[in-house]
Every structure is written in C-alpha cells, then in structure tokens.
Design a protein around this motif. Sequence first.
Motif, short mmCIF file in Angstrom:
data_model
loop_
_atom_site.label_atom_id
_atom_site.label_comp_id
_atom_site.label_asym_id
_atom_site.label_seq_id
_atom_site.Cartn_x
_atom_site.Cartn_y
_atom_site.Cartn_z
N LEU A 286 -22.49 13.51 10.50
CA LEU A 286 -21.75 12.24 10.45
C LEU A 286 -22.40 11.21 9.53
O LEU A 286 -21.71 10.40 8.91
N SER A 287 -23.72 11.24 9.45
CA SER A 287 -24.40 10.15 8.73
C SER A 287 -24.98 10.53 7.37
O SER A 287 -25.20 9.65 6.53
N GLN A 288 -25.22 11.82 7.13
CA GLN A 288 -25.91 12.22 5.92
C GLN A 288 -25.13 13.16 5.01
O GLN A 288 -25.39 13.22 3.81
N ASN A 289 -24.21 13.93 5.56
CA ASN A 289 -23.51 14.95 4.77
C ASN A 289 -22.22 14.37 4.19
O ASN A 289 -21.23 14.21 4.89
N SER A 290 -22.23 14.09 2.91
CA SER A 290 -21.07 13.46 2.27
C SER A 290 -19.88 14.40 2.17
O SER A 290 -18.76 13.96 1.92
N PHE A 291 -20.08 15.70 2.37
CA PHE A 291 -18.99 16.67 2.33
C PHE A 291 -18.29 16.81 3.69
O PHE A 291 -17.23 17.39 3.78
N ALA A 292 -18.93 16.31 4.74
CA ALA A 292 -18.47 16.56 6.11
C ALA A 292 -17.36 15.61 6.54
O ALA A 292 -17.33 14.43 6.18
N ILE B 7 -15.39 20.52 -0.36
CA ILE B 7 -16.13 20.61 -1.61
C ILE B 7 -15.13 20.97 -2.71
O ILE B 7 -14.52 22.05 -2.67
N LEU B 8 -14.93 20.03 -3.63
CA LEU B 8 -13.92 20.16 -4.67
C LEU B 8 -12.56 20.38 -4.02
O LEU B 8 -12.11 19.54 -3.25
N ASP B 9 -11.91 21.53 -4.28
CA ASP B 9 -10.58 21.75 -3.71
C ASP B 9 -10.59 22.70 -2.51
O ASP B 9 -9.55 23.16 -2.07
N GLU B 10 -11.78 22.97 -1.97
CA GLU B 10 -11.90 23.88 -0.83
C GLU B 10 -12.40 23.16 0.41
O GLU B 10 -13.35 22.38 0.35
N ALA B 11 -11.74 23.46 1.52
CA ALA B 11 -12.20 22.97 2.82
C ALA B 11 -12.78 24.17 3.58
O ALA B 11 -12.20 25.26 3.58
N HIS B 12 -13.94 23.96 4.19
CA HIS B 12 -14.61 25.01 4.95
C HIS B 12 -14.76 24.52 6.39
O HIS B 12 -15.47 23.54 6.63
N ILE B 13 -14.08 25.19 7.31
CA ILE B 13 -14.19 24.81 8.72
C ILE B 13 -15.59 25.17 9.21
O ILE B 13 -16.03 26.31 9.07
N MET C 175 -6.51 22.25 14.56
CA MET C 175 -6.48 22.92 13.26
C MET C 175 -5.35 22.37 12.37
O MET C 175 -5.52 22.24 11.16
N GLN C 176 -4.21 22.04 12.97
CA GLN C 176 -3.14 21.42 12.18
C GLN C 176 -3.63 20.10 11.59
O GLN C 176 -3.36 19.81 10.43
N GLN C 177 -4.33 19.33 12.38
CA GLN C 177 -4.89 18.07 11.90
C GLN C 177 -5.87 18.30 10.76
O GLN C 177 -5.88 17.57 9.77
N MET C 178 -6.70 19.33 10.89
CA MET C 178 -7.67 19.62 9.84
C MET C 178 -6.96 20.02 8.55
O MET C 178 -7.37 19.60 7.46
N LEU C 179 -5.91 20.80 8.65
CA LEU C 179 -5.15 21.19 7.46
C LEU C 179 -4.56 19.96 6.77
O LEU C 179 -4.67 19.82 5.54
N ILE C 180 -3.96 19.09 7.54
CA ILE C 180 -3.37 17.86 6.98
C ILE C 180 -4.44 16.99 6.34
O ILE C 180 -4.30 16.55 5.20
N ARG C 181 -5.52 16.76 7.07
CA ARG C 181 -6.57 15.87 6.58
C ARG C 181 -7.29 16.46 5.37
O ARG C 181 -7.71 15.73 4.48
N ALA C 182 -7.43 17.78 5.32
CA ALA C 182 -8.04 18.42 4.15
C ALA C 182 -7.14 18.23 2.94
O ALA C 182 -7.62 17.88 1.85
N ALA C 183 -5.84 18.45 3.12
CA ALA C 183 -4.90 18.28 2.00
C ALA C 183 -4.90 16.83 1.50
O ALA C 183 -4.88 16.60 0.28
N LEU C 184 -4.94 15.88 2.41
CA LEU C 184 -4.96 14.47 2.02
C LEU C 184 -6.23 14.11 1.25
O LEU C 184 -6.24 13.13 0.50
N ALA D 260 -8.04 18.96 -0.88
CA ALA D 260 -8.23 20.41 -0.74
C ALA D 260 -6.89 21.12 -0.90
O ALA D 260 -5.86 20.61 -0.47
N THR D 261 -6.94 22.29 -1.52
CA THR D 261 -5.74 23.11 -1.68
C THR D 261 -5.83 24.41 -0.89
O THR D 261 -4.84 25.11 -0.72
N LYS D 262 -7.04 24.75 -0.42
CA LYS D 262 -7.24 25.97 0.37
C LYS D 262 -8.34 25.73 1.40
O LYS D 262 -9.12 24.79 1.28
N MET D 263 -8.37 26.60 2.40
CA MET D 263 -9.32 26.44 3.50
C MET D 263 -9.88 27.80 3.89
O MET D 263 -9.17 28.80 3.86
N THR D 264 -11.14 27.81 4.26
CA THR D 264 -11.80 29.03 4.70
C THR D 264 -12.57 28.77 5.99
O THR D 264 -12.85 27.62 6.35
N LEU D 265 -12.93 29.86 6.66
CA LEU D 265 -13.74 29.79 7.87
C LEU D 265 -14.31 31.17 8.15
O LEU D 265 -13.87 32.16 7.58
#
Length: 149
Positions: free
Chosen positions: A37-43, A63-69, A88-97, A100-105
Amino acid sequence: MNIEFEKMNAAHLTSVTAIENSSFITPWSYQSFVYELSQNSFAYYIVALLKNEVVGYAGMWIILDEAHITNVAVHPEHRGRKIGYALMQQMLIRAALRGATKMTLEVRSTNEPAKKLYNLLGFKESGIRKGYYEDTGEDALIMWKEDLF
C-alpha cells in the motif's frame, strides 16, 4: 446482500490479514500489505465490505498494459456467496480503467474452486510453474485473460 468495494487502506489491514491467515498455508504478513500500500507504485488493492465489515479483498500489480493478480481471498464465513466473483469483476474493471488490456494470475493446480471462478471469468490456462508453491512444492497454473472487455 449489498457488497461495497473501496480501495484498501491501512485501516483495513487488521481484517485483511485475519482473512489472509485463514485462507492460505503461507499467508502474507501485515507488513507485506503495508509495503504494497505504501511503497509499491505498481500495486492496487481493494476490499469488499458488507455492512462496513471487510469480507474479502483482492490485489494486483499493473505494469504497462498488464495486470497481475497477486491475491484474492474471501472470509471463510462469507464464501459461496459470489463475493470472489464480484471482487474479480471489480479488478478487471479497475485494471482496464488504469490502462491494462490483459490480466494474468497463478493458481494452485489443486484449487478447484478458484480455477472454476477464473474459467468463468474468461481466463485460460497457458502454462505451469513447476514447484511454484514452496510450502507444498505444488505446481501453479498460469492463467491469462487476453482481453479485459
């Protein structure tokens, strides 16, 4: 059931770590979440709230156009109510906003409920990380969702 979602903050961490501890063999520590929450700018992390009680959470790195759960968990008393699906629906929406164009886990190869959820959301198995989970030596399935929407 009226679930609300909001960005995770320090006030949520006691509840989040309690859910984490009840959900995983090797849970993340309170300090790990503080760092995210406080140090990771990608999180980016959210919580699911039911009557102002944290009943679940999810996190990702963008990171760039990829979201990693990074993690998803629902309190044991609230499982089976589609809260994980809603998170997970929320994460997809928030990643797209956030561009991000794709997501992995990664998911444990034996975690059938999670695999079912991810398949339902359109994730496809794309590989295996042998012995990924150090606590058990279990393999992780790598899953991708190529188009968020």
